[in-house]
Structures are given as C-alpha cells and as structure tokens.
Scaffold this active site. Structure first.
Site, PDB file in Angstrom:
ATOM      1  CG  ASP A  66      -1.981  -1.094   1.145  1.00  0.00           C
ATOM      2  OD1 ASP A  66      -2.586  -1.263   0.070  1.00  0.00           O
ATOM      3  OD2 ASP A  66      -2.187  -1.789   2.155  1.00  0.00           O
ATOM      4  N   GLY A  67       2.035   1.201   0.632  1.00  0.00           N
ATOM      5  CA  GLY A  67       2.928   2.355   0.639  1.00  0.00           C
ATOM      6  C   GLY A  67       3.445   2.690  -0.745  1.00  0.00           C
ATOM      7  CB  SER A  68       4.806   0.573  -3.487  1.00  0.00           C
ATOM      8  OG  SER A  68       5.928   0.090  -2.782  1.00  0.00           O
ATOM      9  CG  ASP A 217     -18.892   6.279  -3.405  1.00  0.00           C
ATOM     10  OD1 ASP A 217     -17.736   6.768  -3.378  1.00  0.00           O
ATOM     11  OD2 ASP A 217     -19.428   5.762  -2.410  1.00  0.00           O
ATOM     12  CD  GLU A 273       4.211   5.050   3.933  1.00  0.00           C
ATOM     13  OE1 GLU A 273       5.286   5.540   4.338  1.00  0.00           O
ATOM     14  OE2 GLU A 273       4.015   3.826   3.846  1.00  0.00           O
TER      15      GLU A 273
END
EC number: 2.7.1.-
Length: 309
Positions: A66-68, A217, A273
């Site tokens: 998820d950080g990348s 949405d 982060e």
C-alpha cells in the site's frame, strides 16, 4: 493482437523474487513488452512515473504494498492534468495489501500480471489531504499511534478485530484527542479515540473499516469512535459491529469533504504512511485516476447495481 507495453515499477525489496522474474520472462515470450524499473528509495517513484509518461507508456504496474501504491498516486498527481490518464495496475507484494485485497486483486504473481496486461481500467476516486493524496484510507488517533509506534508483532495482534482494539485502547491507558471535525453536515467537538477516513473498504492489515465504501462514488466513508469508559465497552463493541449512522460512541457516515482541527498534533497516517498534523482538509477527487481492476470488482458502483444493493 497488438503487442502490449507496460512498465513494472518494482519495490527494491522484492527485486530478488524469482517468481516475478519468471513471470515477466514468460509474458515477454508471449510477445508482451514489459520494462522493469527497481526503486531504491521513495523519491524514485516520482522519477519513474515522469519517465513513463515521457516514454508514452500507457500503463504502469506498481509492484509493492500500500505504501508503494501511495507513492505512485502522489507522483501521478504531481504531473500536469493531461498526464493523469496514465493507467495504474498493482502487483500486491506488501504485508497488508489492503487496497488490492478489497478490490479482489489476486496475490498470485502470474495471474495478476496477466490482469495488468489484459484487464480494463476504470476511473476511480482518490482523496486529497492538504497537499498529499491517498487511495485507500487515513487513520487518526489510537489506530495511527499503533501503526507508528508499535512493533510488527503488536500490529499483527491488532488484526484480531474490534475486541482487541478496544481492549488494548483501555489497557494501554490511551488518552483520547480533543478537537473539532467539520463536514458538510456540521461540526463535532469532543474527544476522539479513533477516526478512519476511507476511500476503500479495509485498512490496517485486513480490518473492514468501511464495508459499504466504493472507490468511484465521489464519497469518503467516515468512522469515528468517541471517548468511552470501561463500562461502555459492550455498547461500543455492538456499535462497531452494527455500523449504524446513529450511535452513542461509534459513528459511520459519508461525506465529500472533512476538516479536522486539533490543538496538539494528532497521530495520522495516509495509506499507512505517518503524517501527524493539527489541521487537515480531506476532499474527494472524483474519478481522478485510471486503475486496472478485475471483472466484477466489489468496490465499484456497478457492482452494487448488478447485485441490486
């Protein structure tokens, strides 16, 4: 079929993964053009995205967690508006992979790279937080403090769910943060234990913080847990599970923007982060980027229309 040109932007920690190398070789042998760039530090992502646009690469695959993915989204949003059409796919290689998991993207390398080549891209929302951006979720208060200050073993322990989270909050003597939260629905002043601002459904290593969230949405899903006493724990646990709009301690609602104002720095993370802050404005940027997703992705509006929800 025309040759497909994609560029894999691989987190340097995963550069020695044999399965990735073999999958890339196999796809090249099928006639696909796959470039590979390996990052050494976070600043590399901006350069990689800028180069991909200059080289007319239509689609980049972010090989990491998820950080990348957060780095890639922020790098793309720093480009001129007309270059935001660069399509992003993800090869989930991190510890949590919350965004990919919620979207139904497999962690099987070969099949996920095939999706990155052949899959359709969809316009999805991201959220701006002052001058930064995130694609998945922002967590504030106790949850962010745990992420920033505790070892991996305790983070894994927290993955056990709401019972563990609430119990540890009291066991650690956690003190709530007092401040104000403003949305288009009004202003809340009081003590907050945990706040989650979600674009997608899950965060924190598999915790389903916003099961009704959709990534196209135009709305962010908010969960706020107010201060509570030991005697209130049974009610709090019930409210966390119920996901009700009307509750005494745990609130769930949707909004297009939200502002926070706290007298002292609030522990906060964006896609995991850390960004501790006193003041921040969160705003949904509707359908800001193109993202490659599997058929019947459960995080799109069309998925609710097909299921009749």
């Amino acid at each position: 079929m025309p040759l497909t040109h994609i560029r894999l932007l691989l987190n340097g920690k995963k550069a020695t993964n044999v399965d990735i190398r073999q999958s890339v070789i196999a796809l090249r042998e099928q006639g696909h053009t796959i470039d590979v760039r390996v990052s050494w530090e976070s600043a590399d992502m901006l350069r990689f995205i800028t180069e991909a646009i200059a080289d007319n690469v239509g689609r980049v695959v972010i090989g990491g967690g998820d950080g990348s993915l957060n780095e890639a989204v922020n790098a793309l949003m720093q480009q001129p508006q007309q270059d935001h059409k660069l399509e992003i796919a993800v090869l989930p290689l991190g510890t949590a992979n919350d965004f990919a998991t919620a979207c139904g993207i497999s962690n099987i390398i070969q099949s996920t790279l095939e999706l990155a080549i052949h899959g359709d891209s969809y316009p999805i929302d991201i959220i701006r937080a002052n001058n930064n951006y995130f694609i998945n979720a922002a967590v504030a208060g106790f949850g962010a403090q745990v992420t920033a200050e505790t070892p991996t073993e305790l983070k894994d322990f927290l993955g056990g769910g709401a019972y563990t989270l609430v119990g540890l909050a009291k066991a650690l003597g956690f003190k709530p943060y007092q401040g104000s939260i403003t949305t288009d629905k009004g202003t809340f002043n009081g003590d907050i234990v945990v706040g989650a601002i979600c674009n997608n459904k899950q965060a924190g290593g598999g915790q389903m913080l916003a099961p009704n969230a959709l990534i196209d949405d135009g709305l962010m899903d908010i969960t706020l847990l107010k201060s509570f006493s030991t005697f209130d724990i049974p009610v709090v646990l019930d409210e966390i599970q119920a996901m009700s709009h009307e509750a005494k301690f745990c609130y769930h609602f949707q909004t297009r923007w939200l502002e926070i104002d706290f007298p002292i720095k609030l522990p906060l993370n964006l896609d995991g982060e850390p960004y501790p802050t006193k003041k921040m404005r969160f705003e949904v940027l509707p359908k800001a980027i193109q993202f490659v997703l599997p058929p019947n992705c459960p995080c799109l509006v069309q998925s609710t229309q097909k299921s009749g929800i």
